[in-house]
Write an enzyme that holds these catalytic residues in place. Structure first.
Site, short mmCIF file in Angstrom:
data_model
loop_
_atom_site.label_atom_id
_atom_site.label_comp_id
_atom_site.label_asym_id
_atom_site.label_seq_id
_atom_site.Cartn_x
_atom_site.Cartn_y
_atom_site.Cartn_z
N VAL A 202 -0.40 5.74 0.86
CA VAL A 202 0.57 5.23 1.82
C VAL A 202 -0.02 4.05 2.58
O VAL A 202 -1.18 4.08 3.00
CB VAL A 202 0.97 6.33 2.84
N LYS A 203 0.81 3.02 2.73
CA LYS A 203 0.38 1.88 3.54
C LYS A 203 0.97 2.03 4.94
O LYS A 203 2.18 2.25 5.10
CB LYS A 203 0.85 0.59 2.89
N SER A 204 0.10 1.90 5.93
CA SER A 204 0.51 2.05 7.33
C SER A 204 0.04 0.80 8.07
O SER A 204 -0.55 -0.09 7.47
CB SER A 204 -0.20 3.29 7.89
#
Ligand code: 5RP
Length: 308
Positions: A202-204
Site C-alpha cells: 500500500v502506498k500512503s
C-alpha cells in the site's frame, strides 16, 4: 532426441542436510504463490527488504507537470538509479526503453483530471495488456471518504482479482481528496481497508504523529509517496522518518524529478532507504553529487566552445 549415452546416475543426495525453506522477506507475503513472491521480490530488495520506486505517472490526470514535460530527457537518465519504475502504459510504451531491466508497477486507473472530481476514476488498463507489458505489479487508487469512494474501492477489488489470476501483485494507492485531512485516522482506515481487500502493498503519505501505527497495523508493506516538492533536506528527513517508523520504501516523484539535480537526489534517497543514512549525511551526499554534476557540465561546455 535426448542424448541417452553415458548417463551418469545421481549419487550425491546430501543425506543429513535438511532442505532449507527460507522465509520470504516481504511482509505478509509468506503464503503467496511463487509468481507473486518472485514479482514482489523484484520490487523489494531481498537484502534491505526495501524499495525506491520512481513515480512518474502524474500525467495521467495532471498533464505535463514540471519535470515531466519531456520524460525522455528527464526521467530516462534517472531509471538506472531506481529499483522500480511506476508509470502509465502510455509512458512505458513511448518512453521507457524495453531493454531496461527494471520492474514496472503499472498505473491502471484513470478517467478523471485535475479539472474534475479526482476520486471519479475507472480501471483504465485490461489485465491482458498488463501481462503483455510484463509488469511486476499493477496499481489503482482508493479515495476513502471521497465522493466516489465506493467506485474507487470497487476498482481496487477488480484489479486485485484480475492480478491474482496471473500472479501479479497489486499496490493500492491511498489517494487523498482535496477536502481530506492527512492524519492518522485517515491513513489507518485507508491502508487497512486496502490490505484487507487483498492489496499486496500500500502506498500512503507520511505524516507526523502516528505514522508508525499505520505501518504496524497494515499487514502488508507500506511505501510512501513524496507529495509536493519540499526543500531537499525536508524530503530526505521525511523519507528517513518514514523508514525509521516502519515503511518499506518510497514511491517518490516530484521530490526527485523536480530537484535541482534529480540524479543526485535519487541517489541520496537510495542511501536513506537502503542504508538508513541520516538526513544531513544524505544531504551532504546530494550536495557532493550536485557539485560534481555542475563541474562535469562546465567541462563539457568548455570543451564544446573549444571545438567551435
Ligand atoms: C499520483 C501518484 C504519484 O505516483 C504519487 O503521488 C507519487 O508521486 P509524488 O512523490 O510526486 O507525490 O500516485 O496519483
Amino acid at each position: 532426441m535426448a542424448d541417452k549415452d553415458n548417463i551418469k546416475e545421481g549419487k550425491d543426495f546430501g543425506i543429513g542436510i535438511p532442505q532449507e525453506n527460507k522465509p520470504f522477506h516481504v511482509k505478509g507475503a509468506g503464503a503467496l504463490d511463487w509468481g507473486m513472491q518472485n514479482r514482489l521480490g523484484r520490487i523489494f530488495n531481498p537484502e534491505s527488504g526495501r524499495t525506491v520506486m520512481l513515480a512518474f505517472d502524474h500525467g495521467y490526470f495532471q498533464g505535463p507537470t514540471s519535470g515531466l514535460e519531456r520524460m525522455d530527457l528527464t526521467i530516462v537518465p534517472l531509471m538506472q538509479h531506481a529499483d522500480v519504475l511506476m508509470c502509465t502504459r502510455g509512458a512505458l510504451r513511448s518512453i521507457v526503453p524495453a531493454s531496461i531491466n527494471k520492474p514496472v508497477v503499472l498505473r491502471c486507473s484513470g478517467g478523471q483530471s485535475i479539472l474534475s472530481e479526482l476520486s471519479n476514476e475507472t480501471i483504465a488498463v485490461d489485465i491482458d495488456d498488463a501481462i503483455r507489458l510484463n509488469v511486476a505489479a499493477i496499481t489503482t487508487q482508493i479515495y476513502i471518504g471521497a465522493e466516489y469512494e465506493h467506485k474507487s474501492i470497487a476498482n481496487l477489488i477488480k484489479l486485485i482479482d484480475s492480478g491474482n489470476g496471473y500472479g501479479i501483485p497489486t499496490m493500492a494507492v491511498t489517494g487523498v481528496g482535496t477536502d481530506m485531512k492527512r492524519d492518522q485516522r485517515y491513513f489507518l482506515l485507508a491502508t487497512r481497508i486496502a490490505a484487507e481487500l487483498g492489496a499486496h502493498y500500500v502506498k500512503s503519505y507520511y505524516f507526523d504523529k502516528g505514522f508508525e501505527n499505520v505501518c504496524a497495523s497494515c499487514p502488508v508493506p507500506i511505501v510512501i509517496a513524496g507529495g509536493q516538492k519540499l526543500p531537499e533536506l525536508e524530503a530526505l528527513t521525511m523519507a528517513y522518518k518514514a523508514i525509521d517508523q516502519g515503511a518499506a520504501g518510497v514511491d517518490m516523484g516530484r521530490n526527485i524529478f523536480q530537484a535541482d539535480s534529480p540524479v543526485a537526489m535519487i541517489q541520496a534517497v537510495r542511501a536513506v532507504v537502503h542504508q538508513n543514512m541520516r538526513p544531513k549525511k544524505a544531504l551532504d551526499l546530494y550536495q557532493t553529487l550536485l557539485a560534481e554534476e555542475k563541474k562535469k557540465s562546465k567541462r563539457q561546455t568548455a570543451r564544446a566552445k573549444r571545438r567551435k
